[in-house]
Design a protein around this motif. Structure first.
Motif, mmCIF file in Angstrom:
data_model
loop_
_atom_site.group_PDB
_atom_site.id
_atom_site.type_symbol
_atom_site.label_atom_id
_atom_site.label_comp_id
_atom_site.label_asym_id
_atom_site.label_seq_id
_atom_site.Cartn_x
_atom_site.Cartn_y
_atom_site.Cartn_z
ATOM 1 N N ALA A 279 44.914 86.002 -23.440
ATOM 2 C CA ALA A 279 44.681 87.161 -24.300
ATOM 3 C C ALA A 279 45.730 87.256 -25.399
ATOM 4 N N VAL A 280 46.989 86.950 -25.055
ATOM 5 C CA VAL A 280 48.063 86.980 -26.054
ATOM 6 C C VAL A 280 47.839 85.905 -27.112
ATOM 7 N N LEU A 281 47.460 84.709 -26.678
ATOM 8 C CA LEU A 281 47.183 83.623 -27.617
ATOM 9 C C LEU A 281 46.013 83.995 -28.528
ATOM 10 N N GLU A 282 44.957 84.540 -27.952
ATOM 11 C CA GLU A 282 43.771 84.894 -28.727
ATOM 12 C C GLU A 282 44.106 85.934 -29.802
ATOM 13 N N GLU A 283 44.923 86.915 -29.417
ATOM 14 C CA GLU A 283 45.309 87.962 -30.372
ATOM 15 C C GLU A 283 46.167 87.403 -31.496
ATOM 16 N N ALA A 284 47.104 86.512 -31.163
ATOM 17 C CA ALA A 284 47.974 85.911 -32.187
ATOM 18 C C ALA A 284 47.176 85.031 -33.139
ATOM 19 N N LEU A 285 46.221 84.290 -32.599
ATOM 20 C CA LEU A 285 45.379 83.442 -33.454
ATOM 21 C C LEU A 285 44.512 84.295 -34.382
ATOM 22 N N ALA A 286 43.992 85.395 -33.845
ATOM 23 C CA ALA A 286 43.135 86.264 -34.658
ATOM 24 C C ALA A 286 43.885 86.789 -35.873
ATOM 25 N N ALA A 287 45.192 87.028 -35.716
ATOM 26 C CA ALA A 287 46.001 87.479 -36.857
ATOM 27 C C ALA A 287 46.075 86.414 -37.947
ATOM 28 N N ARG A 288 45.786 85.150 -37.572
ATOM 29 C CA ARG A 288 45.769 84.038 -38.539
ATOM 30 C C ARG A 288 44.338 83.607 -38.841
ATOM 31 N N HIS A 289 43.371 84.479 -38.478
ATOM 32 C CA HIS A 289 41.946 84.234 -38.753
ATOM 33 C C HIS A 289 41.442 82.957 -38.076
ATOM 34 N N ILE A 290 41.904 82.749 -36.855
ATOM 35 C CA ILE A 290 41.469 81.608 -36.048
ATOM 36 C C ILE A 290 40.888 82.139 -34.742
ATOM 37 N N LYS A 291 39.747 81.623 -34.346
ATOM 38 C CA LYS A 291 39.129 81.983 -33.076
ATOM 39 C C LYS A 291 39.409 80.897 -32.035
ATOM 40 N N LEU A 292 39.325 81.284 -30.782
ATOM 41 C CA LEU A 292 39.485 80.282 -29.721
ATOM 42 C C LEU A 292 38.432 79.184 -29.852
ATOM 43 N N THR A 293 37.250 79.549 -30.310
ATOM 44 C CA THR A 293 36.170 78.561 -30.472
ATOM 45 C C THR A 293 36.449 77.583 -31.597
ATOM 46 N N ASP A 294 37.439 77.890 -32.439
ATOM 47 C CA ASP A 294 37.820 76.956 -33.507
ATOM 48 C C ASP A 294 38.723 75.834 -32.996
ATOM 49 N N GLU B 104 59.046 71.803 -25.943
ATOM 50 C CA GLU B 104 58.491 72.917 -26.702
ATOM 51 C C GLU B 104 58.078 72.450 -28.094
ATOM 52 N N VAL B 105 56.931 72.925 -28.525
ATOM 53 C CA VAL B 105 56.422 72.592 -29.862
ATOM 54 C C VAL B 105 56.365 73.890 -30.661
ATOM 55 N N PRO B 106 57.322 74.115 -31.557
ATOM 56 C CA PRO B 106 57.326 75.374 -32.316
ATOM 57 C C PRO B 106 56.095 75.487 -33.219
ATOM 58 N N VAL B 107 55.458 76.653 -33.187
ATOM 59 C CA VAL B 107 54.374 76.966 -34.125
ATOM 60 C C VAL B 107 54.916 78.112 -34.985
ATOM 61 N N ARG B 108 55.337 77.774 -36.195
ATOM 62 C CA ARG B 108 56.201 78.656 -36.975
ATOM 63 C C ARG B 108 55.611 80.026 -37.272
ATOM 64 N N ASP B 109 54.304 80.101 -37.512
ATOM 65 C CA ASP B 109 53.721 81.369 -37.947
ATOM 66 C C ASP B 109 52.870 82.033 -36.865
ATOM 67 N N LEU B 110 53.151 81.731 -35.605
ATOM 68 C CA LEU B 110 52.382 82.316 -34.498
ATOM 69 C C LEU B 110 53.310 83.175 -33.643
ATOM 70 N N ASN B 111 53.007 84.463 -33.566
ATOM 71 C CA ASN B 111 53.819 85.397 -32.783
ATOM 72 C C ASN B 111 53.226 85.529 -31.391
ATOM 73 N N LEU B 112 53.886 84.954 -30.402
ATOM 74 C CA LEU B 112 53.348 84.910 -29.044
ATOM 75 C C LEU B 112 54.221 85.688 -28.058
ATOM 76 N N ILE B 113 54.663 86.858 -28.481
ATOM 77 C CA ILE B 113 55.406 87.748 -27.592
ATOM 78 C C ILE B 113 54.399 88.600 -26.832
ATOM 79 N N ARG B 114 54.589 88.696 -25.509
ATOM 80 C CA ARG B 114 53.675 89.535 -24.725
ATOM 81 C C ARG B 114 54.470 90.475 -23.830
ATOM 82 N N HIS B 115 53.806 91.539 -23.413
ATOM 83 C CA HIS B 115 54.461 92.593 -22.646
ATOM 84 C C HIS B 115 53.902 92.637 -21.228
ATOM 85 N N PHE B 116 54.796 92.792 -20.261
ATOM 86 C CA PHE B 116 54.407 92.997 -18.873
ATOM 87 C C PHE B 116 54.484 94.497 -18.597
#
Length: 301
Positions: free
Chosen positions: A203-218, A260-272
């Motif tokens: 869910a965190v990955l999907e939300e971060a990708l959506a901010a970059r106009h990318i879908k999981l199906t892409d 680790e492979v840095p993805v510079r423009d992807l914010n993948l911080i999540r909250h517990f």
């Protein structure tokens, strides 16, 4: 006070399984069956309908289950009031906690150990499911308290922050990807391994990708795997990229087994977050555990 038989009935009703209830309560299946049978004899009616290896509640069983949930709530309130009247009052407490995979494996075990050291009269059971199923179990009264990650909030549940973590892109040390700096759009061309639907990490990955106009199906999804360990073990021996909680791969990153492979423009911080059914936030056992866990991690920051 709920009787021993009623406590056993509650657990069978939660699990809809005599075997699973016995495992949770550390009782044999025959001991569980004996107590349920005694209740059925007392109420002069069947409480469960047996369907092979599983059971379902009868109408009488459903009635008893709902009333016992109310009685359990009253018992919590009674214990809370007595603990304020007498510091020597220390009843045995039983609490069922549900936590998502990352939390169950890497976050909560040290908290459980420390908590049980301070409150030895507590019997804790931890159930490991993905975040979506933890919410479902909470709303269906299968668990008393949940800890989840990266999932949309629902109105009849309260959320209390525990800590934050980072999801990182990783690959095998044999994969040349780790020598490259990526941006989100590069992920359209790279084979990836993902968690299953309902995962907080996904869910965190999907939300971060959506901010970059990318879908999981892409994405070029090579495989979907249920569970952090399964995904981690797969990417160790494969050439694809995976997104995993930093907490889950700290040892492998330190040893160089994963990179680790840095993805510079992807914010993948999540909250517990702790999740509770509204109205149960002030129940003493749950409130104590939430406060204890938050203090534990605040000291580590």
């Amino acid at each position: 006070m709920l009787s021993h038989a009623h406590e056993i009935f509650l657990e069978v009703a939660r699990e809809l399984s005599f075997t699973k209830a016995g495992q949770t309560l550390f009782l044999s299946q025959s001991a569980v069956s004996k107590q349920v049978k005694a209740l059925e004899e007392y109420y002069k009616t069947g409480l469960f309908e047996r369907l092979g290896n599983s059971v379902v509640l009868t109408s009488a069983g459903e009635l008893l289950y709902q009333k016992l949930l109310l009685a359990k709530q009253l018992q919590h309130e009674l214990h809370q009031e007595f603990t304020t009247l007498s510091k020597d009052f220390s009843p045995q407490v039983r609490m069922v906690i549900g936590a998502s995979t990352t939390i169950s494996l890497y976050i909560i075990p040290p908290v459980l150990s420390a908590y049980l050291g301070k409150f030895p009269n507590t019997q804790l059971t931890l159930k490991n499911r993905n975040s979506e199923n933890i919410l479902k179990a909470l709303l269906e009264h299968e668990i008393d308290l949940g800890i989840i990650e990266g999932i949309h909030k629902v109105s009849n549940v309260t959320y209390t922050p525990l800590l934050t973590d980072e999801v990182v892109a990783v690959c095998s040390a044999r994969n040349p990807l780790h020598r490259e700096g990526l941006v989100a759009q590069d992920l359209r061309q790279i084979p990836v391994a993902l968690r299953e639907s309902g995962s907080g990490t996904l869910a965190v990955l999907e939300e971060a990708l959506a901010a970059r106009h990318i879908k999981l199906t892409d994405l070029r999804v090579k495989v979907r795997l249920g569970g952090t360990e399964a995904l981690k073990n797969f990417v160790r021996v494969d050439t694809c990229l995976a997104f995993l909680p930093r907490q889950a791969v700290m040892k492998e990153l330190a040893s160089g087994e994963l990179m680790e492979v840095p993805v510079r423009d992807l914010n993948l911080i999540r909250h517990f977050d702790f999740v509770q059914r509204k109205g149960t936030e002030n129940n003493v056992p749950y409130k104590n555990f939430v406060q204890f866990a938050r203090r534990h991690y605040s000291k580590l920051e």
